[in-house]
Design an enzyme around this catalytic site. Structure first.
Site, PDB file in Angstrom:
ATOM      1  N   ASN A   8       0.369   5.486   0.412  1.00 42.57           N
ATOM      2  CA  ASN A   8      -0.563   6.589   0.625  1.00 42.57           C
ATOM      3  C   ASN A   8       0.167   7.927   0.572  1.00 42.57           C
ATOM      4  OD1 ASN A   8       0.057   5.304   3.334  1.00 42.57           O
ATOM      5  ND2 ASN A   8      -1.091   7.039   4.138  1.00 42.57           N
ATOM      6  N   ASP A   9       0.101   8.770   1.566  1.00 42.02           N
ATOM      7  CA  ASP A   9       0.467  10.177   1.437  1.00 42.02           C
ATOM      8  C   ASP A   9       1.825  10.434   0.791  1.00 42.02           C
ATOM      9  OD1 ASP A   9      -1.717  10.057   3.106  1.00 42.02           O
ATOM     10  OD2 ASP A   9      -0.779  11.118   4.773  1.00 42.02           O
TER      11      ASP A   9
ATOM     12  N   GLU B  91      -5.672  16.802   8.631  1.00 43.26           N
ATOM     13  CA  GLU B  91      -4.459  16.082   8.280  1.00 43.26           C
ATOM     14  C   GLU B  91      -3.679  16.845   7.206  1.00 43.26           C
ATOM     15  OE1 GLU B  91      -4.846  11.490   9.166  1.00 43.26           O
ATOM     16  OE2 GLU B  91      -5.923  11.991   7.317  1.00 43.26           O
TER      17      GLU B  91
ATOM     18  N   GLN C 110       4.328   7.338   2.040  1.00 46.02           N
ATOM     19  CA  GLN C 110       3.914   6.367   3.032  1.00 46.02           C
ATOM     20  C   GLN C 110       3.779   5.000   2.378  1.00 46.02           C
ATOM     21  OE1 GLN C 110       2.513   7.321   6.741  1.00 46.02           O
ATOM     22  NE2 GLN C 110       4.500   7.999   6.012  1.00 46.02           N
TER      23      GLN C 110
ATOM     24  N   ASP D  33       1.893  15.024  10.839  1.00 49.32           N
ATOM     25  CA  ASP D  33       2.127  15.477   9.466  1.00 49.32           C
ATOM     26  C   ASP D  33       2.815  16.842   9.390  1.00 49.32           C
ATOM     27  OD1 ASP D  33       0.583  13.194   9.046  1.00 49.32           O
ATOM     28  OD2 ASP D  33      -1.247  14.335   8.654  1.00 49.32           O
TER      29      ASP D  33
ATOM     30  N   SER E 243       3.444  10.668   8.123  1.00 44.31           N
ATOM     31  CA  SER E 243       3.740  11.663   7.095  1.00 44.31           C
ATOM     32  C   SER E 243       4.536  12.848   7.618  1.00 44.31           C
ATOM     33  CB  SER E 243       2.447  12.152   6.460  1.00 44.31           C
ATOM     34  OG  SER E 243       1.863  11.138   5.688  1.00 44.31           O
TER      35      SER E 243
ATOM     36  N   LEU F 258       0.823  -1.211   0.000  1.00 37.14           N
ATOM     37  CA  LEU F 258       0.000   0.000   0.000  1.00 37.14           C
ATOM     38  C   LEU F 258       0.853   1.255   0.000  1.00 37.14           C
ATOM     39  CD1 LEU F 258      -3.193   0.810   1.916  1.00 37.14           C
ATOM     40  CD2 LEU F 258      -1.196   2.251   2.365  1.00 37.14           C
TER      41      LEU F 258
END
Length: 484
Positions: A42-43, A220, A59, A162, A103, A40
Site C-alpha cells: 500500500n502507501d 491520512e 507499506q 504518517d 507510513s 499486499l
C-alpha cells in the site's frame, strides 16, 4: 529484539520464494509499475533522491493479501523507469511498532538518511497505541531504529500517523495526519533543530474547508511542500460523503493551496481539490529531486474497498504504485504529468497525423495490445462526443455538451455492472493513456485532470478503438508506442 527482527525478515523472504512462481504466473501482473514481490503493497513511503538514486519505500504485508503488521519494502531507481528491489528496510520487531511499521517519510542530513514512521501497537484488548519513530542509515540500505521521537500529544486519538518531514530555513518540520478527540481530521505540525527533539506546534489545518463544516473524521498521509511560491498540502481525508460527481470512492486523496505562516502556525488556503478522478488512487507522497522537480507517486489502490475481490489475490499479491508524475501549479491547480523519463519505455511508434472519427468505432494498426502508451490530440474544437474503447472493458468518453469526461469500466466484482467516474473539462485538447496489463492512467489536457484505475479484461482481448458521436466528425491526431 535483533533475533525477532531477523526472524521476521527471514519469514518474509521465505514467503517471496514460496510464492514466486505463482505471483509471476498471474496474467494480470503489471509490466512497468512497482509491485510487491508477494502479498499486499500500500502507501508509498520515504520517497527521496540521494546521490542520484531515488529511494521508494512502501507499506508491505508479505504474509497475505490483507492488511496486517506492515514492513517497509524498498525499491531504488536511477531513472524512474527501471526499479531494483532491495532487502527489507524496516520490520515490526520492537515494542513501539510490533503491530506494524506504518507510513512515513525520509530526509537526508549530513550524510545520514533519516526515516520517520509511525509505530503501530495494539494491546491485549485491541486498543491502539501510536508512536512516531526515527531510523537512520549511512548507506541508505541498512537502517537502525533510534527509537520513539514523538509520543501522542493531548487532544488527539491514537489515529495519529504518517509523518512527513522537510526542512524550512533553519528548522526541520514534520506534519502528521490526525484525528482530534472530537473525531475531526487534522494536520498537525512539529518543529525541530536536530531531527530528534520535536516541539508540538499544533494543528494548522482541519475541519472547515470551503463550505464544509466537517471535512472527514481522519486525515491520512499529509504532505506539505512549497511549489511556485505557494504552500500545497496534500492529504487523504476519510469520511467525506459523495457530492455529485465528487468523492465517489470510499476515501479521497487531494490537496489545498495557500500560504503557511510558520511562526503563527496559520495556514490560509483554498478549497479541497481531488488529485485523481479514477477508482484506485490513494496516499500519494512527493519529493523534490536534484533537477528541482516536485515528483509524486501514489498508491494504485484503495484501502478497504473490495480488495478481496481483485483477481490478483489468487496469485498471492495485490496493488501497485502509480507512475511517477511531475507536479506543476497552474492557476492554483496542480497539474500532473508523467515524468519525461517514461519516454524511455517507448517502442515501435506509430503516428496517424489526421484521423477523422465518426460514430463507427475504428481500430488502427499498431494501436492495440495490453501494455502501451497512447496519445490523442484534437485538431479542432470538439463539438461531438469522443470515445476511446479499451480491451472491451474500459471506455473513455468526453461529451462537449455537458463538459464531462467519463471513465467507465466493467466491475471486477460481478463482471457485468458498469462503474463510472467523471470530471469537468471545459474543452478537450489531448489525452495521454498508459495501459499496463491491468491498470490504466489517463492524463487529460497535459495533466489538468487524471484518472487511475485497475481493470481486468479477458487476457486475450487486445483491441482498442476510437469513435465520435453521431453529431459530426472529429479530427484528431493519434500516436502510440508499445511498452515491452
Amino acid at each position: 529484539m535483533a533475533d525477532l527482527d531477523q526472524t521476521l525478515r527471514q519469514q518474509a523472504y521465505a514467503e517471496v520464494e514460496k510464492h514466486k512462481h505463482t505471483v509471476e504466473a498471474d496474467p494480470y501482473r503489471l509490466r512497468y509499475h512497482v509491485m510487491p514481490p508477494v502479498g499486499l503493497l500500500n502507501d508509498p513511503n520515504g520517497f527521496i533522491q540521494v546521490d542520484g538514486v531515488y529511494h521508494l519505500f512502501y507499506q508491505w504485508n508479505p504474509f497475505n493479501t490483507g492488511h496486517g503488521a506492515k514492513f517497509w519494502g524498498h525499491y531504488t531507481t536511477k531513472d524512474l523507469v527501471t526499479w531494483e528491489h532491495h532487502d527489507i528496510a524496516l520490520a515490526p520487531s520492537d515494542w513501539f511498532d510490533k503491530n506494524g511499521c506504518y507510513s512515513g517519510s525520509a530526509i537526508e542530513h549530513d550524510g545520514t538518511l533519516y526515516l520517520f514512521y509511525t509505530g503501530n501497537v495494539k494491546d491485549e484488548n485491541n486498543n491502539r497505541e501510536t508512536y512516531q519513530v526515527m531510523a537512520t542509515s549511512k548507506d541508505g540500505y541498512k537502517f537502525t531504529k533510534e527509537g520513539v521521537v514523538i509520543n501522542l500529544p493531548e487532544g488527539y486519538t491514537p489515529h495519529f500517523r504518517d509523518p512527513k518531514v522537510w526542512k524550512h530555513k533553519d528548522h526541520f518540520y514534520l506534519v502528521i495526519g490526525a484525528q482530534s478527540k472530537d473525531l475531526k481530521g487534522k494536520a498537525v505540525l512539529f518543529r525541530s533543530t536536530d531531527l530528534t527533539n520535536w516541539e508540538h506546534l499544533g494543528a494548522f489545518a482541519g475541519a472547515h474547508i470551503g463550505p464544509f463544516r466537517e471535512f472527514g473524521y481522519m486525515w491520512e498521509c499529509p504532505d506539505l511542500f512549497e511549489l511556485d511560491g505557494q504552500d500545497v498540502l496534500v492529504f487523504s481525508p476519510q469520511g467525506l460523503e459523495p457530492s455529485g460527481i465528487y468523492y465517489q470512492n470510499l476515501y479521497q486523496a487531494g490537496y489545498v493551496v495557500g500560504t503557511l505562516d510558520y511562526d503563527s502556525v496559520e495556514y490560509n488556503h483554498g478549497d479541497f481539490i481531488e488529485l485523481d478522478r479514477g477508482f484506485e488512487f490513494y496516499a500519494p507522497q512527493t519529493t523534490v529531486d536534484e533537477k528541482g522537480r516536485r515528483i509524486m507517486i501514489g498508491w494504485l489502490g484503495m484501502p478497504e474497498e473490495r480488495e478481496e475481490d481483485h483477481p490478483t489475490i489468487e496469485h498471492k499479491w495485490i496493488h501497485a504504485m502509480t507512475l511517477p508524475r511531475e507536479l506543476k501549479l497552474v492557476n492554483g491547480k496542480l497539474y500532473q504529468r508523467p515524468v519525461e523519463e517514461l519516454k524511455e519505455l517507448r517502442k515501435d511508434e506509430v503516428t496517424y497525423e489526421v484521423v477523422e472519427l465518426n460514430e463507427k468505432a475504428q481500430a488502427f494498426q499498431g494501436i492495440e495490445g495490453d501494455a502501451l502508451e497512447i496519445y490523442l490530440e484534437t485538431l479542432d474544437t470538439v463539438t461531438s462526443p469522443i470515445a476511446v474503447h479499451i480491451r472491451n472493458d474500459v471506455n473513455l468518453v468526453y461529451n462537449p455538451t455537458d463538459k464531462l469526461f467519463k471513465l467507465d469500466r466493467i466491475s471486477y466484482v460481478d463482471h457485468q455492472t458498469v462503474e463510472e467516474r467523471f470530471c469537468h473539462i471545459s474543452q478537450l485538447n489531448n489525452i495521454r493513456i498508459f495501459l499496463d496489463i491491468s491498470s490504466i492512467e489517463v492524463f487529460i489536457n497535459d495533466g489538468e485532470e487524471v484518472f487511475t484505475a485497475r481493470f481486468y479484461p479477458n487476457v486475450e482481448e487486445k483491441g482498442i478503438s476510437f469513435a465520435a458521436g453521431a453529431e459530426g466528425t472529429e479530427r484528431v491526431k493519434l500516436q502510440a508506442w508499445k511498452i515491452k
